[in-house]
Each structure stands twice: as C-alpha cells, then as structure tokens.
Design a protein around this motif. Sequence first.
Motif, mmCIF file in Angstrom:
data_model
loop_
_atom_site.group_PDB
_atom_site.id
_atom_site.type_symbol
_atom_site.label_atom_id
_atom_site.label_comp_id
_atom_site.label_asym_id
_atom_site.label_seq_id
_atom_site.Cartn_x
_atom_site.Cartn_y
_atom_site.Cartn_z
ATOM 1 N N LEU A 60 0.643 -0.693 -0.087
ATOM 2 C CA LEU A 60 0.302 0.322 0.064
ATOM 3 C C LEU A 60 0.899 1.478 0.267
ATOM 4 O O LEU A 60 0.708 2.361 -0.974
ATOM 5 C CB LEU A 60 -1.132 0.247 1.231
ATOM 6 C CG LEU A 60 -2.072 -0.870 0.990
ATOM 7 C CD1 LEU A 60 -2.780 -0.915 2.749
ATOM 8 C CD2 LEU A 60 -2.623 -0.464 -0.122
ATOM 9 N N ALA A 61 2.110 0.922 0.621
ATOM 10 C CA ALA A 61 3.187 2.522 0.873
ATOM 11 C C ALA A 61 3.440 2.185 -0.270
ATOM 12 O O ALA A 61 3.652 3.994 -1.321
ATOM 13 C CB ALA A 61 3.904 2.005 2.484
ATOM 14 N N ASP A 62 3.911 1.761 -0.936
ATOM 15 C CA ASP A 62 4.276 1.487 -2.469
ATOM 16 C C ASP A 62 3.289 1.932 -3.454
ATOM 17 O O ASP A 62 3.841 2.637 -4.214
ATOM 18 C CB ASP A 62 5.133 -0.030 -2.678
ATOM 19 C CG ASP A 62 5.411 -0.308 -4.227
ATOM 20 O OD1 ASP A 62 6.169 0.961 -4.517
ATOM 21 O OD2 ASP A 62 5.178 -0.223 -5.198
ATOM 22 N N LEU A 63 2.370 1.522 -3.158
ATOM 23 C CA LEU A 63 1.305 2.072 -4.727
ATOM 24 C C LEU A 63 1.099 3.675 -4.506
ATOM 25 O O LEU A 63 0.605 5.170 -5.385
ATOM 26 C CB LEU A 63 -0.432 1.481 -4.024
ATOM 27 C CG LEU A 63 -0.086 0.302 -5.056
ATOM 28 C CD1 LEU A 63 -1.011 -0.459 -4.408
ATOM 29 C CD2 LEU A 63 -0.085 0.435 -6.449
ATOM 30 N N ARG A 89 -2.183 -9.294 -6.497
ATOM 31 C CA ARG A 89 -1.025 -9.776 -5.404
ATOM 32 C C ARG A 89 -1.408 -10.258 -4.691
ATOM 33 O O ARG A 89 -0.623 -10.522 -3.966
ATOM 34 C CB ARG A 89 -0.004 -8.059 -5.195
ATOM 35 C CG ARG A 89 0.633 -7.689 -6.330
ATOM 36 C CD ARG A 89 1.515 -6.209 -6.321
ATOM 37 N NE ARG A 89 1.991 -6.676 -5.721
ATOM 38 C CZ ARG A 89 3.330 -5.813 -5.269
ATOM 39 N NH1 ARG A 89 3.133 -4.375 -5.367
ATOM 40 N NH2 ARG A 89 4.435 -6.190 -4.794
ATOM 41 N N GLY A 90 -2.828 -10.875 -4.523
ATOM 42 C CA GLY A 90 -3.002 -11.281 -2.712
ATOM 43 C C GLY A 90 -2.864 -10.729 -1.785
ATOM 44 O O GLY A 90 -3.324 -11.289 -1.443
ATOM 45 N N ALA A 91 -3.377 -9.272 -1.811
ATOM 46 C CA ALA A 91 -3.877 -9.009 -0.690
ATOM 47 C C ALA A 91 -4.685 -8.747 -0.188
ATOM 48 O O ALA A 91 -5.192 -8.763 1.161
ATOM 49 C CB ALA A 91 -4.536 -7.152 -0.908
ATOM 50 N N PHE A 92 -5.646 -9.473 -1.012
ATOM 51 C CA PHE A 92 -6.923 -9.931 -0.096
ATOM 52 C C PHE A 92 -7.184 -11.499 0.655
ATOM 53 O O PHE A 92 -8.344 -11.406 1.209
ATOM 54 C CB PHE A 92 -8.279 -9.986 -1.154
ATOM 55 C CG PHE A 92 -8.322 -8.524 -1.543
ATOM 56 C CD1 PHE A 92 -8.241 -7.034 -0.365
ATOM 57 C CD2 PHE A 92 -7.802 -7.616 -2.960
ATOM 58 C CE1 PHE A 92 -8.891 -5.934 -1.255
ATOM 59 C CE2 PHE A 92 -8.462 -6.855 -3.374
ATOM 60 C CZ PHE A 92 -8.720 -5.639 -2.430
ATOM 61 N N VAL A 98 -9.176 -7.342 3.414
ATOM 62 C CA VAL A 98 -10.624 -6.136 2.831
ATOM 63 C C VAL A 98 -10.031 -4.916 3.501
ATOM 64 O O VAL A 98 -10.465 -3.543 3.138
ATOM 65 C CB VAL A 98 -11.142 -6.488 2.437
ATOM 66 C CG1 VAL A 98 -12.686 -5.728 2.195
ATOM 67 C CG2 VAL A 98 -11.970 -7.371 1.797
ATOM 68 N N GLU A 99 -10.631 -4.870 5.066
ATOM 69 C CA GLU A 99 -10.338 -3.265 5.935
ATOM 70 C C GLU A 99 -9.330 -2.616 6.070
ATOM 71 O O GLU A 99 -9.130 -1.627 5.811
ATOM 72 C CB GLU A 99 -11.089 -4.158 6.988
ATOM 73 C CG GLU A 99 -12.092 -5.392 7.360
ATOM 74 C CD GLU A 99 -11.870 -6.752 6.942
ATOM 75 O OE1 GLU A 99 -10.919 -6.968 6.663
ATOM 76 O OE2 GLU A 99 -13.076 -7.212 7.417
ATOM 77 N N THR A 100 -8.045 -3.392 5.288
ATOM 78 C CA THR A 100 -6.691 -2.644 5.685
ATOM 79 C C THR A 100 -7.120 -2.007 4.034
ATOM 80 O O THR A 100 -6.609 -0.873 4.355
ATOM 81 C CB THR A 100 -5.484 -3.736 5.322
ATOM 82 O OG1 THR A 100 -5.984 -4.547 7.000
ATOM 83 C CG2 THR A 100 -4.420 -2.824 5.587
ATOM 84 N N VAL A 101 -7.186 -1.973 2.837
ATOM 85 C CA VAL A 101 -7.444 -1.595 2.221
ATOM 86 C C VAL A 101 -8.026 -1.271 2.236
ATOM 87 O O VAL A 101 -7.974 0.444 1.436
ATOM 88 C CB VAL A 101 -7.766 -2.819 0.776
ATOM 89 C CG1 VAL A 101 -8.045 -1.886 -0.309
ATOM 90 C CG2 VAL A 101 -6.010 -3.503 -0.123
ATOM 91 N N ALA A 102 -9.535 -1.245 2.223
ATOM 92 C CA ALA A 102 -10.771 0.168 2.454
ATOM 93 C C ALA A 102 -10.432 1.021 3.270
ATOM 94 O O ALA A 102 -10.835 1.947 2.980
ATOM 95 C CB ALA A 102 -12.133 -0.527 2.744
ATOM 96 N N SER A 103 -9.432 0.902 4.569
ATOM 97 C CA SER A 103 -8.817 2.098 5.403
ATOM 98 C C SER A 103 -8.204 3.184 4.204
ATOM 99 O O SER A 103 -8.458 4.360 4.411
ATOM 100 C CB SER A 103 -8.439 1.620 7.095
ATOM 101 O OG SER A 103 -7.490 2.921 7.464
#
Length: 127
Positions: A60-63, A89-92, A98-103
């Motif tokens: 996420l930081a890289d994106l 990349r398999g994040a989910f 999902v919660e981490t990405v949503a945040s």
Amino acid sequence: MTEMAGHPFVDAVKPLVDAMGGVLVPPEQARGDDVVLSWEGAQVVAVRLPHIADSLDHILADLERRRGRPLAELDRKDKQTVVRILEERGAFSVRHGVETVASALGVSRFTVYNYLNRENAAAKGGQ
C-alpha cells in the motif's frame, strides 16, 4: 554488513528486496526462514522476508508513493485500479485485507467488495 555494502549482487537485489518489504542481513546472521543468496559460490547476503500482514502495508505504501499522493485522494477509477492490482498480488487473501485496503483508500469494505465484484464480472464477460 560492511562486506555486503557496495557488492554488485547486493546492489542488484536491493531494489527487489525493498519493494517487497524485506531486509538484507549478513549471511552469518541468517535465521532459519531467511533466504541466503550466493554469488560465484560464496554466500553474500541473506534476505529476511516480511510477515504477510507487513507486506500488505508495504505494498500500500509503495502504491501511494508511485501515485504521489495518499490513496484516499485518488478518484474512483484509480481506486478501482489499485484494488485490481492488490487482488492480483494476493492482498485479499491476508486476514483483514479488505478492511486494511478500505481504510487506506478511504472507502467502506462494501465499496472494496463492489470493486472486486465489478472486476470479476468484467473478467468473466471478456472470456
């Protein structure tokens, strides 16, 4: 670590290790789950891989860094693109992914699921 510094092989693998959130350590300090890399028959460096949850934060930081602004400030289309990249990349598959990405995106979990469903529907429609 001083022997490692400036070694051409270490210089070559460092961007990859940084991108995945790993750490370079001297081979003599390698632990059981570290990956020891050799160059011309000699152990040069060990890679300490990050924990999976830390990897997601690093991705996420890289994106965010690549886009030049916080992910929450992206428009909807760019957020959908980020979700697609993260799914590839398999994040989910990570617990609370999902919660981490949503945040990070500043959206609800429901919105992330909608983006995922939209991508899956588009992929099935294109087959």
